[in-house]
Design a protein around this motif. Structure first.
Motif, PDB file in Angstrom:
ATOM      1  N   MET A   1       0.758  -1.412  -0.085  1.00 18.26           N
ATOM      2  CA  MET A   1       0.016  -0.216   0.005  1.00 18.26           C
ATOM      3  C   MET A   1       0.895   1.091  -0.082  1.00 18.26           C
ATOM      4  O   MET A   1       0.360   2.295  -0.849  1.00 18.26           O
ATOM      5  CB  MET A   1      -1.012  -0.017   1.088  1.00 18.26           C
ATOM      6  CG  MET A   1      -1.938  -0.963   1.209  1.00 18.26           C
ATOM      7  SD  MET A   1      -2.892  -0.887  -0.304  1.00 18.26           S
ATOM      8  CE  MET A   1      -4.440  -1.087   0.277  1.00 18.26           C
ATOM      9  N   CYS A   2       1.845   1.284   0.888  1.00 21.35           N
ATOM     10  CA  CYS A   2       2.670   2.186   0.786  1.00 21.35           C
ATOM     11  C   CYS A   2       3.574   2.653  -0.785  1.00 21.35           C
ATOM     12  O   CYS A   2       3.464   3.757  -0.938  1.00 21.35           O
ATOM     13  CB  CYS A   2       3.829   2.344   2.063  1.00 21.35           C
ATOM     14  SG  CYS A   2       3.319   2.306   3.563  1.00 21.35           S
ATOM     15  N   GLY A   3       4.024   1.832  -1.190  1.00 23.35           N
ATOM     16  CA  GLY A   3       4.686   1.723  -2.625  1.00 23.35           C
ATOM     17  C   GLY A   3       3.693   2.320  -3.444  1.00 23.35           C
ATOM     18  O   GLY A   3       3.819   3.052  -4.137  1.00 23.35           O
ATOM     19  N   ALA A   4       2.575   1.543  -3.303  1.00 26.39           N
ATOM     20  CA  ALA A   4       1.359   1.889  -4.380  1.00 26.39           C
ATOM     21  C   ALA A   4       1.076   3.502  -4.305  1.00 26.39           C
ATOM     22  O   ALA A   4       0.652   4.276  -5.130  1.00 26.39           O
ATOM     23  CB  ALA A   4       0.379   0.990  -4.326  1.00 26.39           C
ATOM     24  N   LEU A   5       0.938   3.751  -3.135  1.00 24.79           N
ATOM     25  CA  LEU A   5       0.181   5.341  -2.696  1.00 24.79           C
ATOM     26  C   LEU A   5       1.375   6.415  -3.180  1.00 24.79           C
ATOM     27  O   LEU A   5       1.116   7.346  -3.878  1.00 24.79           O
ATOM     28  CB  LEU A   5       0.201   5.421  -1.317  1.00 24.79           C
ATOM     29  CG  LEU A   5      -1.156   6.489  -0.915  1.00 24.79           C
ATOM     30  CD1 LEU A   5      -2.209   5.870  -1.731  1.00 24.79           C
ATOM     31  CD2 LEU A   5      -1.133   6.358   0.723  1.00 24.79           C
ATOM     32  N   LEU A   6       2.656   6.028  -2.913  1.00 26.78           N
ATOM     33  CA  LEU A   6       3.876   6.965  -3.325  1.00 26.78           C
ATOM     34  C   LEU A   6       3.692   7.045  -4.955  1.00 26.78           C
ATOM     35  O   LEU A   6       3.954   8.093  -5.634  1.00 26.78           O
ATOM     36  CB  LEU A   6       5.178   6.196  -2.956  1.00 26.78           C
ATOM     37  CG  LEU A   6       5.293   6.402  -1.480  1.00 26.78           C
ATOM     38  CD1 LEU A   6       6.814   5.699  -1.401  1.00 26.78           C
ATOM     39  CD2 LEU A   6       5.716   7.974  -1.057  1.00 26.78           C
ATOM     40  N   GLN A   7       3.507   6.001  -5.642  1.00 26.73           N
ATOM     41  CA  GLN A   7       3.398   5.917  -7.195  1.00 26.73           C
ATOM     42  C   GLN A   7       2.115   6.625  -7.629  1.00 26.73           C
ATOM     43  O   GLN A   7       2.180   7.355  -8.625  1.00 26.73           O
ATOM     44  CB  GLN A   7       3.728   4.337  -7.673  1.00 26.73           C
ATOM     45  CG  GLN A   7       3.183   4.338  -9.037  1.00 26.73           C
ATOM     46  CD  GLN A   7       4.179   4.909 -10.052  1.00 26.73           C
ATOM     47  OE1 GLN A   7       5.216   4.994  -9.561  1.00 26.73           O
ATOM     48  NE2 GLN A   7       3.676   5.676 -10.981  1.00 26.73           N
ATOM     49  N   MET A   8       1.175   6.314  -7.100  1.00 24.50           N
ATOM     50  CA  MET A   8      -0.470   6.464  -7.804  1.00 24.50           C
ATOM     51  C   MET A   8      -0.789   7.885  -7.241  1.00 24.50           C
ATOM     52  O   MET A   8      -1.580   8.281  -7.849  1.00 24.50           O
ATOM     53  CB  MET A   8      -1.449   5.328  -7.254  1.00 24.50           C
ATOM     54  CG  MET A   8      -1.163   4.231  -8.062  1.00 24.50           C
ATOM     55  SD  MET A   8      -1.757   2.875  -7.565  1.00 24.50           S
ATOM     56  CE  MET A   8      -3.543   3.084  -7.630  1.00 24.50           C
ATOM     57  N   LEU A   9      -0.282   8.491  -6.153  1.00 21.72           N
ATOM     58  CA  LEU A   9      -0.955   9.864  -6.031  1.00 21.72           C
ATOM     59  C   LEU A   9      -0.850  10.881  -6.980  1.00 21.72           C
ATOM     60  O   LEU A   9      -1.759  11.301  -7.106  1.00 21.72           O
ATOM     61  CB  LEU A   9      -0.235  10.185  -4.522  1.00 21.72           C
ATOM     62  CG  LEU A   9      -0.974  10.991  -3.568  1.00 21.72           C
ATOM     63  CD1 LEU A   9      -1.954  10.032  -3.056  1.00 21.72           C
ATOM     64  CD2 LEU A   9      -0.125  11.192  -2.239  1.00 21.72           C
ATOM     65  N   PRO A  10       0.257  10.659  -7.711  1.00 25.17           N
ATOM     66  CA  PRO A  10       0.489  12.113  -8.933  1.00 25.17           C
ATOM     67  C   PRO A  10      -0.756  11.560  -9.814  1.00 25.17           C
ATOM     68  O   PRO A  10      -1.564  12.516 -10.361  1.00 25.17           O
ATOM     69  CB  PRO A  10       1.591  11.828  -9.393  1.00 25.17           C
ATOM     70  CG  PRO A  10       2.496  11.160  -8.596  1.00 25.17           C
ATOM     71  CD  PRO A  10       1.711  10.338  -7.639  1.00 25.17           C
ATOM     72  N   VAL A  11      -0.971  10.274 -10.307  1.00 26.55           N
ATOM     73  CA  VAL A  11      -1.985  10.030 -11.160  1.00 26.55           C
ATOM     74  C   VAL A  11      -3.451  10.086 -10.669  1.00 26.55           C
ATOM     75  O   VAL A  11      -4.509  10.557 -11.213  1.00 26.55           O
ATOM     76  CB  VAL A  11      -1.663   8.551 -11.562  1.00 26.55           C
ATOM     77  CG1 VAL A  11      -2.745   8.410 -12.742  1.00 26.55           C
ATOM     78  CG2 VAL A  11      -0.426   8.355 -12.323  1.00 26.55           C
TER      79      VAL A  11
END
Lengths: 447, 144
Positions: A68-78
């Protein structure tokens, strides 16, 4: 005015940031499988044994929170159109501290080591604390607050509350001041962790990714608007009621009945999601959807078990009741959804980064693999089958630990071995293509 | 009043339907019908791109003076999608099912993300910028 900058995609962090989180998750999964394979039945006798707590945290922190942490760092801009400040150093530091913290905490659960516990808690406080601040800044900067952003904000607060209660419980402060009522606080900790942090985040992300992955209709407006805030508010009230129980203001039945108000929220979410997926336009078989369907059914099953526990004293008092609930919500729901999402995120990110580079180099000689060439359907399906078998055997192992616990551990181990292999293969294909593009760039410069 | 957002979003849904149909037919191995369905999808999408690149984006750029902003990004994504569709067309020609499905999975992700950005940001911006002229712009696009 609308935020135009967020349409640009070059604010996505380098791929190594989310990848390091994703590839770590199956390693903790391997450790969990190994633990169960070796110690077997003794891990499934009661939720209170330190070994069982160790096993639980390997999965909740090491796998669920990790992805979840990795995904959030990645997906927040999108998904939210907002950049995480200093995403590279923040991502690296969070990953390091959360990984080390989880390892140390679990080690101290298993061995009873005090210093491991202390350093584990400090690492987790640093890792999760930093993650909280970085994501909070990004989420506060969002100009267009969608329902997904609202759910993410609430989930993030829930993560912090979970951490706080975890630190309080793990530090032994409560015992030192002669505070005997620890059990209800453990429930509050796990309530915020599962139903707050993981649950709300999944709900919020679903609003965007379910229609996107499967080409389904949107979630109904009323659900998008009210579900996450309602669950969050209900959790807050429930926590106050739990405190009331601790201070003997009223009986334990009050928060239990209140919890029955929170559960329909997740039931609704699961039913609506299943219905949307049935209405999907895209009919080809899809592994991620199978994982998601399994997750939604597990939520419904979990609710059913919960209700059974509240109707029958016999069920509520048996040690299997809480374990069954835990397997259902953590492995059946949380892990399934996260595992399924990885099969979209990892191939897509790999393709996306490479294709962008290929376009900017105007390089037509290097072919970028398509998503299924990063992770094939066959490999993903095999892993799903293993995961699903391990889930079934985990259920069986809770009922008959002596018969099934070792086997469940073995299957969980294999499932994570396959997940690790699938992710590692995707990453190595990424690296190979990336190198080919590097060589092309050097060659074209030399000319 | 019809907005640009509504009209263009409904055109996206239209393309999605063609896309899903083609993918389903090809996954079943029905190449004959699959080929036609893919062509219908390809044409509908190309038509959508043309409306944007020919009318909507230039008009938006003219009014806002922004040529390197969001419209430029959308054009780049059109290039990405065109490349994927060209590869898919080749896969249809060679009746390579596995390749087609790998590419269509990839295109679906790009397309849905792209549509999301247009529907949630760019189209509402154009409605705001064009205001009273929105319907005239839509008429102009439909004539293409």
């Amino acid at each position: 005015m609308l935020n135009t900058a967020s349409l640009s995609l070059d604010q996505a962090p380098p791929i190594s940031i989310p990848f390091r989180f994703f590839i770590t998750a199956p390693l903790f999964g391997l450790a969990a499988g190994l633990l169960l394979l070796i110690y077997g039945p003794s891990l499934l006798l009661t939720r209170w044994s330190p070994m069982t707590l160790g096993l639980t945290h390997l999965i909740t922190l090491g796998m669920l929170a990790m992805v979840m942490c990795g995904a959030l760092l990645q997906m927040l801009p999108v998904l939210a159109g907002s950049r995480v400040p200093a995403v590279v150093p923040v991502g690296k530091t969070c990953h390091l501290f959360i990984t080390a913290g989880t390892g140390l905490l679990v080690f101290s659960f298993i061995t009873g080591g005090d210093s491991a516990n202390l350093f584990g808690l400090i690492s987790l406080a640093v890792g999760i604390g930093l993650f909280f601040f970085a994501i909070a800044v990004a989420l506060l900067r969002v100009k267009q607050v969608t329902h997904t952003v609202t759910a993410m904000r609430l989930a993030l607060v829930a993560f912090l509350i979970t951490l706080m209660f975890g630190l309080l419980l793990g530090s032994g402060v409560l015992g030192a001041i002669g505070f005997g009522h620890i059990a209800p606080l453990v429930d509050v900790h796990l309530g915020w962790g599962l139903l707050g942090w993981i649950g709300l985040l999944l709900v919020g992300i679903s609003y965007q990714v379910v229609p996107m992955f499967q080409v389904t209709p949107e979630y109904p407006m009323q659900i998008r608007r009210y579900l996450a805030p309602a669950i969050f508010l209900a959790l807050l009230i429930w926590s106050v009621l739990m405190l009331g129980v601790i201070f003997n203001w009223f009986s334990a039945i009050v928060p239990r009945l209140w919890m029955l108000l929170i559960l329909p929220g997740y039931m609704l979410y699961a039913v609506v999601t299943l219905r949307l997926q049935r209405q999907r336009k895209r009919r080809v078989p899809d592994i991620t959807m199978q994982f998601w369907r399994n997750g939604m059914i597990s939520i419904l099953l979990g609710v059913a078990i919960w209700i059974a526990g509240n109707v029958s004293e016999v069920i509520a008092n048996s040690p299997q009741y809480h374990l069954l609930l835990g397997v259902c919500l953590v492995v059946g729901a949380g892990l399934s959804l996260v595992n399924g999402m990885l099969y979209k995120i990892v191939p897509f990110l790999s393709w996306f980064h490479l294709q962008n580079r290929q376009l900017s180099l105007m390089c037509m000689t290097v072919q970028v693999p398509n998503m299924k060439e990063f992770i094939s359907d066959k490999a993903a399906r095999l892993q799903f089958n293993c995961y699903f078998l391990s889930l079934l055997f985990l259920f069986a192992a809770v009922i008959k630990p002596a018969w099934f616990a070792h086997l469940a551990g073995l299957l969980f181990l294999i499932s994570n071995l396959l997940l690790f292999k699938n992710l590692a293969m995707a990453m190595s294909r990424f690296r190979a293509t990336s190198q080919a593009l590097d060589e092309y760039m050097i060659d074209s410069k030399a000319e | 009043m019809t907005t640009i957002t509504e009209t263009m979003a409904s055109d996206h849904r239209h393309c999605d339907e063609f896309f899903a149909k083609a993918e389903e037919l090809i996954a079943e191995g029905s190449w004959e019908q699959g080929r036609d369905a893919f062509k219908a999808f390809h044409d509908a999408t190309e038509n959508h791109f043309t409306m944007e690149e020919g009318i909507l984006f230039p008009n938006f750029e003219q009014r806002t003076g922004q040529t390197m902003g969001p419209t430029q990004m959308m054009r780049m994504e059109h290039t990405q999608m065109r490349q994927l569709m060209a590869d898919m067309e080749a896969a249809v020609t060679y009746e390579d099912e596995e390749r087609y499905l790998g590419l269509s999975e990839t295109l679906m992700m790009v397309m849905q993300q792209h549509n999301m950005k247009e529907e949630q940001m760019l189209y509402p911006m154009t409605d705001q910028v064009f205001a009273g002229d929105a319907e005239a712009t839509l008429r102009e696009m439909k004539m293409l």
